[in-house]
Design a protein around this motif. Structure first.
Motif, PDB file in Angstrom:
ATOM      1  N   LEU A 100       0.841  -1.199   0.000  1.00 34.36           N
ATOM      2  CA  LEU A 100       0.000   0.000   0.000  1.00 34.36           C
ATOM      3  C   LEU A 100       0.872   1.244   0.000  1.00 34.36           C
ATOM      4  CD1 LEU A 100      -2.711  -0.975   2.663  1.00 34.36           C
ATOM      5  CD2 LEU A 100      -2.807  -1.262   0.181  1.00 34.36           C
ATOM      6  N   LEU A 101       0.370   2.285  -0.685  1.00 37.19           N
ATOM      7  CA  LEU A 101       1.037   3.583  -0.722  1.00 37.19           C
ATOM      8  C   LEU A 101      -0.011   4.656  -0.483  1.00 37.19           C
ATOM      9  CD1 LEU A 101       3.529   5.344  -1.198  1.00 37.19           C
ATOM     10  CD2 LEU A 101       2.982   5.305  -3.644  1.00 37.19           C
ATOM     11  N   SER A 102       0.212   5.458   0.552  1.00 36.84           N
ATOM     12  CA  SER A 102      -0.728   6.536   0.867  1.00 36.84           C
ATOM     13  C   SER A 102      -0.424   7.744  -0.003  1.00 36.84           C
ATOM     14  CB  SER A 102      -0.619   6.902   2.356  1.00 36.84           C
ATOM     15  OG  SER A 102      -1.488   7.972   2.656  1.00 36.84           O
ATOM     16  N   HIS A 103      -1.437   8.189  -0.733  1.00 30.88           N
ATOM     17  CA  HIS A 103      -1.292   9.345  -1.626  1.00 30.88           C
ATOM     18  C   HIS A 103      -2.404  10.328  -1.307  1.00 30.88           C
ATOM     19  CE1 HIS A 103      -0.078  11.573  -5.167  1.00 30.88           C
ATOM     20  NE2 HIS A 103      -1.328  11.553  -5.616  1.00 30.88           N
ATOM     21  N   ARG A 104      -2.044  11.300  -0.430  1.00 28.63           N
ATOM     22  CA  ARG A 104      -3.025  12.260   0.093  1.00 28.63           C
ATOM     23  C   ARG A 104      -4.216  11.506   0.679  1.00 28.63           C
ATOM     24  NH1 ARG A 104      -1.190  15.343  -4.530  1.00 28.63           N
ATOM     25  NH2 ARG A 104      -0.004  17.141  -3.760  1.00 28.63           N
ATOM     26  N   GLY A 105      -5.399  11.644   0.107  1.00 23.44           N
ATOM     27  CA  GLY A 105      -6.571  11.004   0.689  1.00 23.44           C
ATOM     28  C   GLY A 105      -6.865   9.632   0.133  1.00 23.44           C
ATOM     29  N   ASN A 106      -5.975   9.098  -0.734  1.00 24.35           N
ATOM     30  CA  ASN A 106      -6.228   7.808  -1.379  1.00 24.35           C
ATOM     31  C   ASN A 106      -5.184   6.781  -0.945  1.00 24.35           C
ATOM     32  OD1 ASN A 106      -8.267   9.150  -2.780  1.00 24.35           O
ATOM     33  ND2 ASN A 106      -6.903   9.667  -4.482  1.00 24.35           N
ATOM     34  N   LEU A 107      -5.463   5.519  -1.290  1.00 24.51           N
ATOM     35  CA  LEU A 107      -4.523   4.423  -1.066  1.00 24.51           C
ATOM     36  C   LEU A 107      -4.290   3.710  -2.390  1.00 24.51           C
ATOM     37  CD1 LEU A 107      -5.618   2.718   2.292  1.00 24.51           C
ATOM     38  CD2 LEU A 107      -3.604   4.124   1.868  1.00 24.51           C
ATOM     39  N   ASP A 108      -3.029   3.616  -2.798  1.00 22.07           N
ATOM     40  CA  ASP A 108      -2.663   2.885  -4.010  1.00 22.07           C
ATOM     41  C   ASP A 108      -2.337   1.439  -3.615  1.00 22.07           C
ATOM     42  OD1 ASP A 108      -2.965   5.258  -5.308  1.00 22.07           O
ATOM     43  OD2 ASP A 108      -0.826   5.721  -5.398  1.00 22.07           O
ATOM     44  N   VAL A 109      -3.093   0.493  -4.170  1.00 26.02           N
ATOM     45  CA  VAL A 109      -2.922  -0.941  -3.877  1.00 26.02           C
ATOM     46  C   VAL A 109      -2.154  -1.572  -5.034  1.00 26.02           C
ATOM     47  CG1 VAL A 109      -4.071  -3.098  -3.299  1.00 26.02           C
ATOM     48  CG2 VAL A 109      -5.088  -0.914  -2.600  1.00 26.02           C
ATOM     49  N   SER A 110      -0.954  -2.098  -4.743  1.00 32.66           N
ATOM     50  CA  SER A 110      -0.142  -2.774  -5.757  1.00 32.66           C
ATOM     51  C   SER A 110      -0.165  -4.277  -5.488  1.00 32.66           C
ATOM     52  CB  SER A 110       1.298  -2.243  -5.712  1.00 32.66           C
ATOM     53  OG  SER A 110       2.106  -2.909  -6.660  1.00 32.66           O
ATOM     54  N   ILE A 111      -0.516  -5.071  -6.526  1.00 29.89           N
ATOM     55  CA  ILE A 111      -0.699  -6.514  -6.390  1.00 29.89           C
ATOM     56  C   ILE A 111       0.331  -7.227  -7.260  1.00 29.89           C
ATOM     57  CG2 ILE A 111      -2.325  -8.420  -6.571  1.00 29.89           C
ATOM     58  CD1 ILE A 111      -4.588  -6.345  -6.461  1.00 29.89           C
ATOM     59  N   THR A 112       1.010  -8.224  -6.689  1.00 30.89           N
ATOM     60  CA  THR A 112       1.981  -9.048  -7.411  1.00 30.89           C
ATOM     61  C   THR A 112       1.506 -10.497  -7.383  1.00 30.89           C
ATOM     62  OG1 THR A 112       3.762  -7.557  -6.756  1.00 30.89           O
ATOM     63  CG2 THR A 112       4.389  -9.728  -7.581  1.00 30.89           C
ATOM     64  N   CYS A 141      -1.938  -2.826   6.325  1.00 29.05           N
ATOM     65  CA  CYS A 141      -2.619  -1.607   6.803  1.00 29.05           C
ATOM     66  C   CYS A 141      -1.748  -0.390   6.516  1.00 29.05           C
ATOM     67  CB  CYS A 141      -2.917  -1.701   8.296  1.00 29.05           C
ATOM     68  SG  CYS A 141      -4.014  -3.091   8.744  1.00 29.05           S
ATOM     69  N   GLU A 142      -2.421   0.737   6.251  1.00 29.21           N
ATOM     70  CA  GLU A 142      -1.747   2.003   5.977  1.00 29.21           C
ATOM     71  C   GLU A 142      -2.678   3.142   6.358  1.00 29.21           C
ATOM     72  OE1 GLU A 142       1.075   4.384   5.520  1.00 29.21           O
ATOM     73  OE2 GLU A 142       1.526   2.340   4.842  1.00 29.21           O
ATOM     74  N   THR A 143      -2.086   4.305   6.736  1.00 29.38           N
ATOM     75  CA  THR A 143      -2.859   5.487   7.151  1.00 29.38           C
ATOM     76  C   THR A 143      -2.918   6.479   6.008  1.00 29.38           C
ATOM     77  OG1 THR A 143      -2.139   5.185   9.441  1.00 29.38           O
ATOM     78  CG2 THR A 143      -3.040   7.349   8.848  1.00 29.38           C
ATOM     79  N   THR A 144      -4.106   6.988   5.748  1.00 25.57           N
ATOM     80  CA  THR A 144      -4.277   7.991   4.695  1.00 25.57           C
ATOM     81  C   THR A 144      -3.812   9.353   5.195  1.00 25.57           C
ATOM     82  OG1 THR A 144      -6.547   8.431   5.412  1.00 25.57           O
ATOM     83  CG2 THR A 144      -6.226   6.757   3.712  1.00 25.57           C
ATOM     84  N   ALA A 145      -3.471  10.220   4.230  1.00 28.43           N
ATOM     85  CA  ALA A 145      -3.075  11.593   4.552  1.00 28.43           C
ATOM     86  C   ALA A 145      -4.236  12.535   4.264  1.00 28.43           C
ATOM     87  CB  ALA A 145      -1.833  11.970   3.745  1.00 28.43           C
ATOM     88  N   ASN A 146      -3.933  13.842   4.206  1.00 27.04           N
ATOM     89  CA  ASN A 146      -4.966  14.832   3.952  1.00 27.04           C
ATOM     90  C   ASN A 146      -5.400  14.747   2.493  1.00 27.04           C
ATOM     91  OD1 ASN A 146      -6.752  16.872   4.312  1.00 27.04           O
ATOM     92  ND2 ASN A 146      -5.231  18.510   4.436  1.00 27.04           N
ATOM     93  N   ARG A 147      -6.605  15.198   2.224  1.00 34.37           N
ATOM     94  CA  ARG A 147      -7.105  15.167   0.860  1.00 34.37           C
ATOM     95  C   ARG A 147      -6.320  16.124  -0.021  1.00 34.37           C
ATOM     96  NH1 ARG A 147     -11.838  12.448   0.440  1.00 34.37           N
ATOM     97  NH2 ARG A 147     -12.990  12.040   2.364  1.00 34.37           N
ATOM     98  N   GLU A 148      -6.395  15.883  -1.308  1.00 34.30           N
ATOM     99  CA  GLU A 148      -5.651  16.695  -2.276  1.00 34.30           C
ATOM    100  C   GLU A 148      -6.160  18.138  -2.255  1.00 34.30           C
ATOM    101  OE1 GLU A 148      -4.456  16.584  -7.011  1.00 34.30           O
ATOM    102  OE2 GLU A 148      -5.827  15.116  -6.143  1.00 34.30           O
ATOM    103  N   GLU A 149      -5.237  19.085  -2.209  1.00 34.36           N
ATOM    104  CA  GLU A 149      -5.613  20.492  -2.208  1.00 34.36           C
ATOM    105  C   GLU A 149      -6.096  20.917  -3.597  1.00 34.36           C
ATOM    106  OE1 GLU A 149      -5.725  22.220   0.419  1.00 34.36           O
ATOM    107  OE2 GLU A 149      -4.637  20.951   1.835  1.00 34.36           O
ATOM    108  N   ALA A 150      -6.796  22.052  -3.620  1.00 39.50           N
ATOM    109  CA  ALA A 150      -7.282  22.575  -4.891  1.00 39.50           C
ATOM    110  C   ALA A 150      -6.106  22.980  -5.781  1.00 39.50           C
ATOM    111  CB  ALA A 150      -8.192  23.778  -4.641  1.00 39.50           C
ATOM    112  N   PRO A 151      -6.225  22.851  -7.108  1.00 40.05           N
ATOM    113  CA  PRO A 151      -5.098  23.186  -7.994  1.00 40.05           C
ATOM    114  C   PRO A 151      -4.666  24.635  -7.887  1.00 40.05           C
ATOM    115  CG  PRO A 151      -6.753  21.880  -9.153  1.00 40.05           C
ATOM    116  CD  PRO A 151      -7.357  22.258  -7.837  1.00 40.05           C
ATOM    117  N   TRP A 152      -5.598  25.576  -7.677  1.00 37.11           N
ATOM    118  CA  TRP A 152      -5.202  26.981  -7.626  1.00 37.11           C
ATOM    119  C   TRP A 152      -4.381  27.267  -6.369  1.00 37.11           C
ATOM    120  CZ3 TRP A 152      -6.637  30.029  -3.535  1.00 37.11           C
ATOM    121  CH2 TRP A 152      -7.658  29.554  -2.721  1.00 37.11           C
TER     122      TRP A 152
END
Length: 393
Positions: A139-151, A226-237
């Motif tokens: 698992l990789l925490s990317h702001r408010g999401n979790l990237d699941v890598s399967i092998t 298990c992994e902990t999420t971070a803050n949600r992605e900020e607005a682009p501006w």
């Protein structure tokens, strides 16, 4: 004649059985039971249990055969001979097995010259009956999401996606400590999956299982990660504004450092000026000032006596006063002795003949030599000469 033919057939049958079973005698030794073929990640292993009630040094011989569509064995191939183990691996490189083949195995017990009957396993087709192992999950925490890598798991023969055309993944995730509220996502074909719509700063756990339509056995589930999420992605501006402000600050600092480089240099590295009374030290070593200093004489040191007065008890003051009195008395006695040593020459003038004047002059010279203060240059007071009358004889 028919009887002879029947006897010949019986003899031929007995010789065939004897040849196939070896030169040993088949006795009442029990065969291993149960005998079964197993497969995990496309390997092929024949396993058995020792026969019950049999003791001694038991040995085993294992064979396998490929099964045709009519469920007939093509021919038995020995793999493990005279072994004491209770399993035999059939998936080593010397064994020509395929991922789509159907196989059967058999084992017999051996003790010395005794041989048991063969214990035979059920048929096994690798691609349908193999147990697929658990995949590896990260698992990789990317702001408010979790990237699941399967092998995919490693197969002994071929690979998962070569044997099965369309394997899928069942992903299950839940908040840490709340497995009863798990959410499942079935039929995922990608090896990389993004879990979105998660709560920020929350720990989530994920488990993955492989699903294949052709295989009758469910695959093993992966370990729980298990992994902990971070803050949600900020607005682009917001990101654009932050980058613009940062670049503006950098450019401003560069311009100011170029324009005011001299002032900045003087501020960071100020010049140090010596005081006026140290300016003469900057003169070269061959200047006239140093030459005069070399020719000058060293001034005479002037020493003054120092009296140390301490405050103490009355007894100490009395002793100190006695010491001072004794020192003054010694100085007075020394002065008296010095005055006593002063010689005063006396000159006696007489009027006589020339013969009388000569001895008198010799006496005066001797008296002057006996006065030590005159010889040292000290001032000896001279008394007035006593003049005798002309009639002195």
């Amino acid at each position: 004649m028919n009887l002879v033919k029947k006897m010949s057939v019986c003899v031929f049958f007995m010789l065939t059985v004897y040849t196939l079973s070896g030169s040993s005698v088949v006795s009442g030794l029990r065969p291993p039971s149960p005998v079964q073929l197993t497969s995990f990640n496309m390997d092929l292993v024949l396993r058995w249990d020792p026969p019950e009630g049999e003791a001694g040094d038991l040995r085993y011989t294992a064979q396998y055969s490929t099964v045709l569509l009519a469920h007939r064995a093509l021919g038995w191939r020995p793999v493990c001979v005279n072994t004491s183990l209770h399993e035999c691996d059939l998936s080593h490189p010397k064994t020509p097995i395929t991922v789509f083949g159907t196989y059967v195995g058999r084992v017999r017990t051996e003790r010395g010259e005794e041989r048991s009957d063969w214990g035979e396993s059920a048929n096994l087709t690798l691609d349908k009956h193999t147990i697929i192992g658990p995949p590896s999950v990260s698992l990789l925490s990317h702001r408010g999401n979790l990237d699941v890598s399967i092998t995919d798991p490693h197969f002994s023969i071929s690979s998962l996606r070569t044997v099965y055309n369309s394997p899928t993944y069942n992903i299950t995730y839940w908040r840490d400590g709340q497995p009863e509220k798990a959410v499942s996502i079935p039929n995922i074909q990608q090896n990389l999956v993004v879990l979105d719509k998660l709560d920020p700063w929350t720990k989530y756990c994920v488990q993955v299982q492989i699903h294949v339509e052709m295989n009758v056995n469910p695959s093993r589930a992966s370990r729980i990660v298990c992994e902990t999420t971070a803050n949600r992605e900020e607005a682009p501006w917001v990101v654009a504004v932050v980058i613009f402000v940062f670049m503006a600050m950098v450019m401003t600092l560069i311009v100011l450092s170029v324009v005011y480089r001299k002032r900045i240099s003087h501020f960071l590295c100020p010049k140090v000026s010596l005081p006026l009374h140290f300016e003469h030290l900057r003169a070269p070593l061959d200047s006239s000032m140093y030459l005069v200093m070399d020719d000058s004489q060293i001034p005479k040191e002037v020493c003054h006596p120092v009296t140390v007065v301490t405050h103490g008890t009355a007894e100490e003051e009395r002793l100190l006063q006695a010491d001072r009195t004794e020192a003054e008395e010694e100085r007075h006695m020394q002065a008296d002795r010095t005055e006593a040593d002063v010689c005063h020459p006396v000159t006696v003038m007489t009027h006589g003949t020339a013969e009388e004047e000569h001895p008198l002059q010799a006496d005066r010279t001797e008296a002057e030599e006996e006065c030590p203060l005159n010889a040292a240059g000290s001032s000896c007071s001279k008394e007035q000469d006593i003049m005798e009358g002309e009639g002195l004889k």
